[in-house]
Design an enzyme around this catalytic site. Structure first.
Site, PDB file in Angstrom:
ATOM      1  N   ASP A   1       0.838  -1.199   0.000  1.00  0.00           N
ATOM      2  CA  ASP A   1       0.000   0.000   0.000  1.00  0.00           C
ATOM      3  C   ASP A   1       0.877   1.255   0.000  1.00  0.00           C
ATOM      4  O   ASP A   1       0.370   2.377  -0.081  1.00  0.00           O
ATOM      5  CB  ASP A   1      -1.011  -0.007   1.153  1.00  0.00           C
ATOM      6  CG  ASP A   1      -0.362  -0.027   2.523  1.00  0.00           C
ATOM      7  OD1 ASP A   1       0.874  -0.146   2.606  1.00  0.00           O
ATOM      8  OD2 ASP A   1      -1.099   0.062   3.521  1.00  0.00           O
ATOM      9  N   SER A   2       2.211   1.061   0.002  1.00  0.00           N
ATOM     10  CA  SER A   2       3.139   2.173  -0.258  1.00  0.00           C
ATOM     11  C   SER A   2       2.842   2.795  -1.613  1.00  0.00           C
ATOM     12  O   SER A   2       3.286   3.906  -1.892  1.00  0.00           O
ATOM     13  CB  SER A   2       4.590   1.678  -0.211  1.00  0.00           C
ATOM     14  OG  SER A   2       4.766   0.548  -1.033  1.00  0.00           O
TER      15      SER A   2
ATOM     16  N   ASP B   1      -0.884  -6.218  -0.024  1.00  0.00           N
ATOM     17  CA  ASP B   1      -1.273  -5.555   1.228  1.00  0.00           C
ATOM     18  C   ASP B   1      -2.786  -5.408   1.331  1.00  0.00           C
ATOM     19  O   ASP B   1      -3.447  -5.036   0.356  1.00  0.00           O
ATOM     20  CB  ASP B   1      -0.677  -4.139   1.278  1.00  0.00           C
ATOM     21  CG  ASP B   1       0.566  -4.051   2.127  1.00  0.00           C
ATOM     22  OD1 ASP B   1       0.787  -4.928   2.984  1.00  0.00           O
ATOM     23  OD2 ASP B   1       1.336  -3.090   1.934  1.00  0.00           O
TER      24      ASP B   1
ATOM     25  N   LYS C   1      -0.997  -9.376   3.245  1.00  0.00           N
ATOM     26  CA  LYS C   1      -0.254  -8.848   4.394  1.00  0.00           C
ATOM     27  C   LYS C   1      -1.143  -7.838   5.123  1.00  0.00           C
ATOM     28  O   LYS C   1      -1.817  -7.049   4.483  1.00  0.00           O
ATOM     29  CB  LYS C   1       1.043  -8.172   3.936  1.00  0.00           C
ATOM     30  CG  LYS C   1       1.830  -7.512   5.069  1.00  0.00           C
ATOM     31  CD  LYS C   1       3.242  -7.182   4.659  1.00  0.00           C
ATOM     32  CE  LYS C   1       3.410  -5.907   3.892  1.00  0.00           C
ATOM     33  NZ  LYS C   1       2.986  -4.682   4.594  1.00  0.00           N
TER      34      LYS C   1
ATOM     35  N   GLU D   1      -1.321  -5.254   8.815  1.00  0.00           N
ATOM     36  CA  GLU D   1      -0.589  -4.648   9.932  1.00  0.00           C
ATOM     37  C   GLU D   1      -1.318  -4.884  11.247  1.00  0.00           C
ATOM     38  O   GLU D   1      -2.550  -4.918  11.282  1.00  0.00           O
ATOM     39  CB  GLU D   1      -0.451  -3.131   9.694  1.00  0.00           C
ATOM     40  CG  GLU D   1       0.344  -2.795   8.438  1.00  0.00           C
ATOM     41  CD  GLU D   1       0.469  -1.297   8.175  1.00  0.00           C
ATOM     42  OE1 GLU D   1       0.110  -0.492   9.062  1.00  0.00           O
ATOM     43  OE2 GLU D   1       0.932  -0.944   7.081  1.00  0.00           O
TER      44      GLU D   1
ATOM     45  N   GLU E   1       9.128  -4.111  10.647  1.00  0.00           N
ATOM     46  CA  GLU E   1       9.570  -2.833  10.077  1.00  0.00           C
ATOM     47  C   GLU E   1      10.095  -1.924  11.179  1.00  0.00           C
ATOM     48  O   GLU E   1       9.380  -1.645  12.164  1.00  0.00           O
ATOM     49  CB  GLU E   1       8.394  -2.161   9.342  1.00  0.00           C
ATOM     50  CG  GLU E   1       8.758  -0.789   8.783  1.00  0.00           C
ATOM     51  CD  GLU E   1       7.759  -0.237   7.776  1.00  0.00           C
ATOM     52  OE1 GLU E   1       6.759  -0.911   7.458  1.00  0.00           O
ATOM     53  OE2 GLU E   1       7.995   0.891   7.296  1.00  0.00           O
TER      54      GLU E   1
HETATM   55  O1  KIV Z   1       3.631  -1.138   1.562  1.00  0.00           O
HETATM   56  C1  KIV Z   1       4.834  -1.438   1.607  1.00  0.00           C
HETATM   57  O2  KIV Z   1       5.610  -1.125   0.696  1.00  0.00           O
HETATM   58  C2  KIV Z   1       5.315  -2.162   2.775  1.00  0.00           C
HETATM   59  C3  KIV Z   1       6.792  -2.157   3.081  1.00  0.00           C
HETATM   60  C4  KIV Z   1       7.048  -2.668   4.428  1.00  0.00           C
HETATM   61  C5  KIV Z   1       7.624  -2.896   2.114  1.00  0.00           C
HETATM   62  O3  KIV Z   1       4.528  -2.720   3.483  1.00  0.00           O
END
Ligand code: KIV
Length: 273
Positions: free
Chosen positions: A53-54, A92, A121, A123, A190
């Site tokens: 999600d970056s 993500d 993924k 958080e 992270e």
């Molecule tokens: O969204 C992202 O790029 C990440 C980083 C930790 C690689 O989650």
């Protein structure tokens, strides 16, 4: 050898990542957001490609990852998926797309069914145990993300190293173990102190991937645009510009993979005490 006898490269799976941890073979991960870059990463031997999600920051130009939604992730993941043949596709779960188990299941299901994600993924720590367990029980591989969690940036009050105090470090180790027990298949750390990253890597049976964590993690991940030196602002301490030493995108990605596999990245200057 005739071309007909050449074996296609085996697709990376949760089992092969697990085997890499056991064999001490480092796992190289990198973000991508489109098919052309995905193809370059796949050819360079990146094991796991993350549609992070970056993308909200590096592709959309926002200040945080918060504006990203599920349809953005679907759009970019479908494109990345078309560029991959060997690498695993991890995607993500964006901000507020997994606030309950039914919502997480629906959104992760879309990423798996429509975009070809092989792992999602998300958080968060102990509060995500129920979500991880639900996804895992429904056959969805999960990478948990501890330490600095950019989706909580306003709650954290800034991008800073997490787990420096002893009680916070103990809590993170405990949460990592809870998430593994709930069914997480991989763990991303992270911006955590090196010693804590080492402790978590040693305590977990699943692969632990670091970004600003430790060279002793089972693998590393970075944001593609940082290693290509095209991110806005200063390159983060935990990253390295690989294009200055190589001169082409393909060579930069290969140099990153090689540096991870041989333990030359991260260096002491990329981790925190
Ligand atoms: O969204 C992202 O790029 C990440 C980083 C930790 C690689 O989650």
């Amino acid at each position: 050898m005739s071309v007909h006898s050449q074996q296609p490269q085996q697709k990376v799976t949760v089992r092969s990542l697990q085997a890499m941890k056991q064999a001490g073979e480092k796992i190289a991960c990198l973000t991508a957001y489109d098919a052309s870059f995905a193809h370059v990463l796949d050819n360079a031997g990146v094991d796991v490609v993350l549609v992070g999600d970056s993308l909200g920051m590096v592709v959309q130009g926002n200040d945080t990852t918060l504006p990203v939604n599920v349809s953005d992730m679907l759009y970019h993941s479908k494109a990345v998926s078309r560029g991959l043949s060997r690498s695993m596709l991890m995607v993500d779960m964006p901000y507020l797309s997994y606030t309950s188990a039914p919502q997480a299941l629906e959104n992760a299901g879309l990423l798996m069914k429509q975009a070809g994600a092989q792992m999602v993924k998300l958080e968060g720590g102990a509060e995500q145990v129920g979500i991880v367990s639900c996804l895992s029980q429904n056959g969805i591989p999960v990478c948990a993300h501890l330490g600095l969690q950019p989706q909580r940036i306003h709650k954290l009050g800034g991008y800073r190293v997490q787990g420096r105090e002893q009680d916070a470090a103990d809590a993170m180790l405990d949460e990592a173990q809870q998430l593994e027990q709930a069914g997480a298949d991989m763990m991303l750390l992270e911006c955590v102190p090196q010693t804590l990253a080492d402790d978590i890597t040693g305590a977990l049976g699943i692969p632990v991937i670091g970004i600003g964590a430790s060279a002793r993690c089972d693998g590393q991940i970075l944001v593609l645009y940082d290693i290509l030196g095209i991110s806005k602002g200063r390159i983060p301490k935990f990253s390295r510009n690989f294009i200055v030493e190589t001169g082409s995108i393909e060579a930069a990605v290969k140099a990153y993979v090689d540096a991870v596999k041989t333990g030359r990245f991260p260096g002491g200057e990329n981790v925190f005490s």
